[in-house]
Motif scaffolding. Structure first.
Motif, PDB file in Angstrom:
ATOM      1  N   VAL A 166       5.897   0.290  13.878  1.00  0.00           N
ATOM      2  CA  VAL A 166       4.700  -0.428  13.422  1.00  0.00           C
ATOM      3  C   VAL A 166       3.656   0.571  12.946  1.00  0.00           C
ATOM      4  O   VAL A 166       3.444   1.607  13.585  1.00  0.00           O
ATOM      5  N   VAL A 167       3.002   0.247  11.832  1.00  0.00           N
ATOM      6  CA  VAL A 167       1.858   1.016  11.343  1.00  0.00           C
ATOM      7  C   VAL A 167       0.614   0.151  11.486  1.00  0.00           C
ATOM      8  O   VAL A 167       0.575  -0.975  10.988  1.00  0.00           O
ATOM      9  N   VAL A 168      -0.387   0.666  12.204  1.00  0.00           N
ATOM     10  CA  VAL A 168      -1.699   0.011  12.284  1.00  0.00           C
ATOM     11  C   VAL A 168      -2.537   0.621  11.175  1.00  0.00           C
ATOM     12  O   VAL A 168      -2.838   1.817  11.198  1.00  0.00           O
ATOM     13  N   LEU A 169      -2.920  -0.182  10.187  1.00  0.00           N
ATOM     14  CA  LEU A 169      -3.431   0.349   8.928  1.00  0.00           C
ATOM     15  C   LEU A 169      -4.839  -0.143   8.618  1.00  0.00           C
ATOM     16  O   LEU A 169      -5.075  -1.341   8.443  1.00  0.00           O
ATOM     17  N   ASP A 170      -5.780   0.800   8.549  1.00  0.00           N
ATOM     18  CA  ASP A 170      -7.124   0.497   8.043  1.00  0.00           C
ATOM     19  C   ASP A 170      -7.033   0.380   6.524  1.00  0.00           C
ATOM     20  O   ASP A 170      -6.191   1.026   5.892  1.00  0.00           O
ATOM     21  N   LEU A 171      -7.896  -0.442   5.918  1.00  0.00           N
ATOM     22  CA  LEU A 171      -7.853  -0.599   4.464  1.00  0.00           C
ATOM     23  C   LEU A 171      -8.822   0.331   3.740  1.00  0.00           C
ATOM     24  O   LEU A 171      -8.580   0.735   2.612  1.00  0.00           O
ATOM     25  N   GLY A 172      -9.940   0.672   4.390  1.00  0.00           N
ATOM     26  CA  GLY A 172     -10.930   1.525   3.750  1.00  0.00           C
ATOM     27  C   GLY A 172     -10.638   2.986   3.949  1.00  0.00           C
ATOM     28  O   GLY A 172     -11.388   3.703   4.626  1.00  0.00           O
ATOM     29  N   LEU A 173      -9.558   3.484   3.350  1.00  0.00           N
ATOM     30  CA  LEU A 173      -9.135   4.868   3.531  1.00  0.00           C
ATOM     31  C   LEU A 173      -9.619   5.738   2.376  1.00  0.00           C
ATOM     32  O   LEU A 173      -9.830   5.242   1.268  1.00  0.00           O
ATOM     33  N   ALA A 195      -1.699   9.799   2.595  1.00  0.00           N
ATOM     34  CA  ALA A 195      -0.885  11.004   2.437  1.00  0.00           C
ATOM     35  C   ALA A 195      -0.418  11.528   3.789  1.00  0.00           C
ATOM     36  O   ALA A 195       0.734  11.950   3.949  1.00  0.00           O
ATOM     37  N   ALA A 196      -1.318  11.494   4.782  1.00  0.00           N
ATOM     38  CA  ALA A 196      -0.943  11.945   6.126  1.00  0.00           C
ATOM     39  C   ALA A 196       0.107  11.011   6.728  1.00  0.00           C
ATOM     40  O   ALA A 196       1.029  11.461   7.423  1.00  0.00           O
ATOM     41  N   LEU A 197      -0.005   9.722   6.458  1.00  0.00           N
ATOM     42  CA  LEU A 197       0.996   8.763   6.924  1.00  0.00           C
ATOM     43  C   LEU A 197       2.358   9.087   6.336  1.00  0.00           C
ATOM     44  O   LEU A 197       3.376   9.069   7.041  1.00  0.00           O
ATOM     45  N   ASP A 198       2.401   9.387   5.040  1.00  0.00           N
ATOM     46  CA  ASP A 198       3.674   9.719   4.388  1.00  0.00           C
ATOM     47  C   ASP A 198       4.335  10.918   5.056  1.00  0.00           C
ATOM     48  O   ASP A 198       5.556  10.943   5.246  1.00  0.00           O
ATOM     49  N   ARG A 199       3.535  11.907   5.405  1.00  0.00           N
ATOM     50  CA  ARG A 199       4.094  13.099   6.052  1.00  0.00           C
ATOM     51  C   ARG A 199       4.687  12.750   7.413  1.00  0.00           C
ATOM     52  O   ARG A 199       5.762  13.248   7.783  1.00  0.00           O
ATOM     53  N   LEU A 200       3.988  11.899   8.165  1.00  0.00           N
ATOM     54  CA  LEU A 200       4.495  11.514   9.481  1.00  0.00           C
ATOM     55  C   LEU A 200       5.794  10.709   9.356  1.00  0.00           C
ATOM     56  O   LEU A 200       6.747  10.924  10.114  1.00  0.00           O
TER      57      LEU A 200
END
Length: 244
Positions: free
Chosen positions: A56-63, A43-48
Motif C-alpha cells: 500500500v502507498v499512502v499518497l499526499d496529492l500536494g507534492l 521520484a523518491a517513491l519510484d526509488r523505493l
C-alpha cells in the motif's frame, strides 16, 4: 520471491512532503506493526519501489515537482498491484472523484484520524489479489484479461468472469482498439451513441466508476482501466479481445 503469509506485516510507503506530518504517520503505523518506508516526492517513491515492492502507498496529492494525481496515474499505468490510499487536504467532490478515477482505493481528507488511516490500509490490503506484491521489475505476463465482445463478458487473469452491460462493452471495445493510448470522453460518448457534451462526459465517468466497482466486487481485481487527466481513459493491462 516467496509469497507472503497472512501473518507477515503489511509493506507501506508513506509519501508526504510535510516532514512533521510524515514522521507522525510513520511512527503511528510502525507502532501498529506495519513495515513502513517514507518518501517526500514521487521520484523518491519510484526509488523505493525500485528497491522493494509495497502493498500500500499512502499518497499526499500536494507534492513538489509532481502532483500526487500524476504519481497515482503512473503507478496504475505500470499495472502496479499496489493499493493506493490518498490522504490530502483537497476536499471538493470533483477532486475526490478524480482521485478515485485515477486509481485511489481510499480517499481520505486531512486532518485524518490515524485509526481510520490504519483501517483503510488494512482494508485496501485485504481487497488486493492474494500472493503478495510483485518484486521490482517483475513482468506482468500473467495480467492478461479476456474481453468477449460477442458474449459481453470480461474475464480476469484468474479466469473468473462477469457479464457486461451494453455501455460497459462499448467502453472496453473502444479502449482496446489501441491499447495504452488514452481515448477522450468525446470519442467514448460517441461510441455509446451519446453527444460529446459535458453531461455525457459525466455519463462516461459513471460507466467507468460502476465497472471498476463491479470488477473489484465480483472478481477481486483492479479494473484494467487507467485515467489520464485531461485526456480520457485507457487500458493498463494486456487485454485479449474476442470480437463479435
Amino acid at each position: 520471491m516467496t509469497d507472503r503469509t497472512p501473518a507477515e506485516p503489511i509493506e507501506v510507503i508513506v509519501v508526504e512532503d510535510d516532514p512533521d506530518l510524515r514522521e507522525e504517520v510513520v511512527d503511528y503505523l510502525l507502532a501498529k506493526g506495519l513495515n513502513v518506508r517514507e518518501a517526500a516526492s514521487g521520484a523518491a517513491l519510484d526509488r523505493l519501489l525500485g528497491a522493494k515492492a509495497a502493498d500500500v502507498v499512502v499518497l499526499d496529492l500536494g507534492l513538489p515537482n509532481e502532483d500526487g494525481i500524476a504519481v497515482a496515474n503512473r503507478l496504475r499505468s505500470r499495472a502496479e498491484s499496489v493499493g493506493i490510499v490518498m490522504m490530502t487536504a483537497r476536499a471538493r467532490v470533483e477532486e475526490r472523484i478524480l482521485g478515485y478515477d485515477t486509481g485511489a482505493d481510499v480517499y481520505l481528507v486531512k486532518p485524518v484520524d490515524y485509526r481510520e488511516l490504519l483501517a483503510a490500509i488494512r482494508a485496501t490490503r485485504r481487497n488486493r489479489p492474494t500472493g503478495g506484491p510483485a518484486s521490482a521489475g517483475e513482468p506482468a505476463s500473467d495480467l492478461t484479461w479476456r474481453l468477449d465482445l460477442a458474449a459481453w463478458r470480461l474475464a480476469a487473469p484468474s479466469g473468473a468472469s462477469i457479464r457486461l452491460t451494453r455501455a460497459e462493452a462499448q467502453l472496453l471495445e473502444c479502449l482496446t482498439e489501441d491499447p495504452g493510448r488514452p481515448v477522450s470522453r468525446d470519442i467514448i460518448a460517441e461510441r455509446m451513441g451519446k453527444l460529446p457534451t459535458l453531461g455525457e462526459h459525466r455519463y462516461v465517468d459513471q460507466v467507468v466508476s460502476r465497472l471498476r466497482r463491479k470488477i473489484a466486487t465480483s472478481l477481486g481485481w483492479d479494473a484494467p482501466i487507467g485515467a489520464a487527466h485531461g485526456q480520457g481513459y485507457y487500458v493498463v493491462d494486456s487485454v485479449k479481445r474476442i470480437d463479435a
